[in-house]
Design a protein around this motif. Sequence first.
Motif, PDB file in Angstrom:
ATOM      1  N   ALA A   1       0.809  -1.225   0.000  1.00  9.95           N
ATOM      2  CA  ALA A   1       0.000   0.000   0.000  1.00  9.95           C
ATOM      3  C   ALA A   1       0.840   1.271   0.000  1.00  9.95           C
ATOM      4  N   LEU A   2       2.075   1.182   0.480  1.00 13.75           N
ATOM      5  CA  LEU A   2       2.888   2.382   0.717  1.00 13.75           C
ATOM      6  C   LEU A   2       3.006   3.322  -0.485  1.00 13.75           C
ATOM      7  N   PRO A   3       3.320   2.831  -1.693  1.00 22.12           N
ATOM      8  CA  PRO A   3       3.434   3.765  -2.833  1.00 22.12           C
ATOM      9  C   PRO A   3       2.123   4.499  -3.124  1.00 22.12           C
ATOM     10  N   ASN A   4       1.003   3.784  -3.031  1.00 19.68           N
ATOM     11  CA  ASN A   4      -0.291   4.421  -3.292  1.00 19.68           C
ATOM     12  C   ASN A   4      -0.660   5.419  -2.203  1.00 19.68           C
ATOM     13  N   VAL A   5      -0.311   5.098  -0.970  1.00 23.92           N
ATOM     14  CA  VAL A   5      -0.581   6.030   0.136  1.00 23.92           C
ATOM     15  C   VAL A   5       0.243   7.294  -0.038  1.00 23.92           C
ATOM     16  N   ALA A   6       1.492   7.141  -0.450  1.00 24.03           N
ATOM     17  CA  ALA A   6       2.350   8.308  -0.677  1.00 24.03           C
ATOM     18  C   ALA A   6       1.757   9.210  -1.761  1.00 24.03           C
ATOM     19  N   ASN A   7       1.300   8.607  -2.850  1.00 24.77           N
ATOM     20  CA  ASN A   7       0.670   9.395  -3.922  1.00 24.77           C
ATOM     21  C   ASN A   7      -0.607  10.069  -3.433  1.00 24.77           C
ATOM     22  N   LEU A   8      -1.352   9.369  -2.574  1.00 26.31           N
ATOM     23  CA  LEU A   8      -2.601   9.935  -2.054  1.00 26.31           C
ATOM     24  C   LEU A   8      -2.326  11.137  -1.163  1.00 26.31           C
ATOM     25  N   ILE A   9      -1.272  11.070  -0.361  1.00 25.29           N
ATOM     26  CA  ILE A   9      -0.915  12.204   0.502  1.00 25.29           C
ATOM     27  C   ILE A   9      -0.498  13.405  -0.342  1.00 25.29           C
ATOM     28  N   ILE A  10       0.282  13.158  -1.390  1.00 23.86           N
ATOM     29  CA  ILE A  10       0.680  14.247  -2.286  1.00 23.86           C
ATOM     30  C   ILE A  10      -0.547  14.858  -2.945  1.00 23.86           C
ATOM     31  N   GLY A  11      -1.480  14.005  -3.379  1.00 29.81           N
ATOM     32  CA  GLY A  11      -2.715  14.511  -3.980  1.00 29.81           C
ATOM     33  C   GLY A  11      -3.515  15.343  -3.005  1.00 29.81           C
ATOM     34  N   THR A  12      -3.540  14.925  -1.728  1.00 33.13           N
ATOM     35  CA  THR A  12      -4.254  15.692  -0.698  1.00 33.13           C
ATOM     36  C   THR A  12      -3.613  17.050  -0.496  1.00 33.13           C
ATOM     37  N   LEU A  13      -2.291  17.082  -0.484  1.00 35.03           N
ATOM     38  CA  LEU A  13      -1.581  18.360  -0.357  1.00 35.03           C
ATOM     39  C   LEU A  13      -2.006  19.314  -1.464  1.00 35.03           C
ATOM     40  N   LYS A  14      -2.031  18.834  -2.684  1.00 35.09           N
ATOM     41  CA  LYS A  14      -2.393  19.697  -3.819  1.00 35.09           C
ATOM     42  C   LYS A  14      -3.870  20.085  -3.775  1.00 35.09           C
ATOM     43  N   ASP A  15      -4.717  19.168  -3.305  1.00 35.81           N
ATOM     44  CA  ASP A  15      -6.147  19.477  -3.205  1.00 35.81           C
ATOM     45  C   ASP A  15      -6.448  20.559  -2.175  1.00 35.81           C
ATOM     46  N   THR A  16      -5.581  20.695  -1.166  1.00 32.91           N
ATOM     47  CA  THR A  16      -5.829  21.716  -0.140  1.00 32.91           C
ATOM     48  C   THR A  16      -5.772  23.126  -0.706  1.00 32.91           C
ATOM     49  N   SER A  17      -5.313  23.257  -1.938  1.00 32.52           N
ATOM     50  CA  SER A  17      -5.279  24.579  -2.568  1.00 32.52           C
ATOM     51  C   SER A  17      -6.674  25.157  -2.753  1.00 32.52           C
ATOM     52  N   LEU A  18      -7.714  24.319  -2.554  1.00 34.36           N
ATOM     53  CA  LEU A  18      -9.094  24.796  -2.676  1.00 34.36           C
ATOM     54  C   LEU A  18      -9.691  25.211  -1.337  1.00 34.36           C
ATOM     55  N   ALA A  19      -8.948  25.035  -0.259  1.00 37.93           N
ATOM     56  CA  ALA A  19      -9.478  25.368   1.073  1.00 37.93           C
ATOM     57  C   ALA A  19      -9.826  26.851   1.199  1.00 37.93           C
ATOM     58  N   TYR A  20      -9.135  27.683   0.441  1.00 33.67           N
ATOM     59  CA  TYR A  20      -9.378  29.127   0.516  1.00 33.67           C
ATOM     60  C   TYR A  20     -10.796  29.496   0.091  1.00 33.67           C
ATOM     61  N   THR A  21     -11.459  28.609  -0.678  1.00 32.90           N
ATOM     62  CA  THR A  21     -12.811  28.914  -1.142  1.00 32.90           C
ATOM     63  C   THR A  21     -13.805  29.002   0.016  1.00 32.90           C
ATOM     64  N   LEU A  22     -13.432  28.434   1.179  1.00 30.12           N
ATOM     65  CA  LEU A  22     -14.284  28.541   2.366  1.00 30.12           C
ATOM     66  C   LEU A  22     -13.790  29.631   3.312  1.00 30.12           C
ATOM     67  N   GLY A  23     -12.832  30.404   2.849  1.00 27.99           N
ATOM     68  CA  GLY A  23     -12.341  31.516   3.655  1.00 27.99           C
ATOM     69  C   GLY A  23     -11.177  31.170   4.548  1.00 27.99           C
ATOM     70  N   VAL A  24     -10.577  29.994   4.361  1.00 34.32           N
ATOM     71  CA  VAL A  24      -9.422  29.601   5.167  1.00 34.32           C
ATOM     72  C   VAL A  24      -8.190  30.340   4.651  1.00 34.32           C
ATOM     73  N   MET A  25      -7.470  30.963   5.566  1.00 35.02           N
ATOM     74  CA  MET A  25      -6.300  31.735   5.170  1.00 35.02           C
ATOM     75  C   MET A  25      -5.049  30.853   5.215  1.00 35.02           C
TER      76      MET A  25
END
Length: 233
Positions: free
Chosen positions: A154-178
Amino acid sequence: MGKSFDFTLIWVYLPKLLSFLHVTLFIVVASVAFGILIGLVAALPRLYKIPILNRIVVIYISYTRGTPILIQLFLVYYGLPELLKAVHIDVTDVQPLVFVVITYALHFAAYFSEIVRAAVNAVDRGQAEAGYSIGMGNYDVLTRIVLPQAWKVALPNVANLIIGTLKDTSLAYTLGVMDVVGRAEMLGTTYHFLEIWIALSIIYYTIVLIFEYTYRRVERSLSKYEKHVAAIN
């Protein structure tokens, strides 16, 4: 229209963005931590074919994987308070950051549960049966035989998933998160958009490179450990 491009401004904006990096990293760490817990629980009905729960988890995973994370953010932000209001729980004073973490944790959990299921199924069933044959229970077989081997798969897929989550957080600002992106949006009022977004891309790319380096070190350590165990045996 933006102002004329000024390369030196990239280094001016970098520290201004980095001062909000801790918010982005908090979202990632909290989402991954809660996502792993939720994902492990969600994987159990799939692994053990628990009738009703299995169907619920399948629908949850299918819906999460089939809808954009941005829509999920707004559904949780606006929908969860309405659901809680029905049971007389008021969350109007809760910070948007909480809803962001909940959304990303649920999103991460859906993918993580499938990674766990696939990794567990990849382990040779004969090894589990050998554990049962010497009197081990389901819990011991799962934690002492299956999961240690499934983790490497599972480790390689989990690593890719964490990287994807990091990039997805770029949308957090849409809820006003600074976070770093929210700060970039505010700095955009200076009209030096290109310099700001280049600085932002440097930050994200650097974090990904650091994480990938760490992952490779962990992977090499696991490989050395396995070779050492094999040599002893």
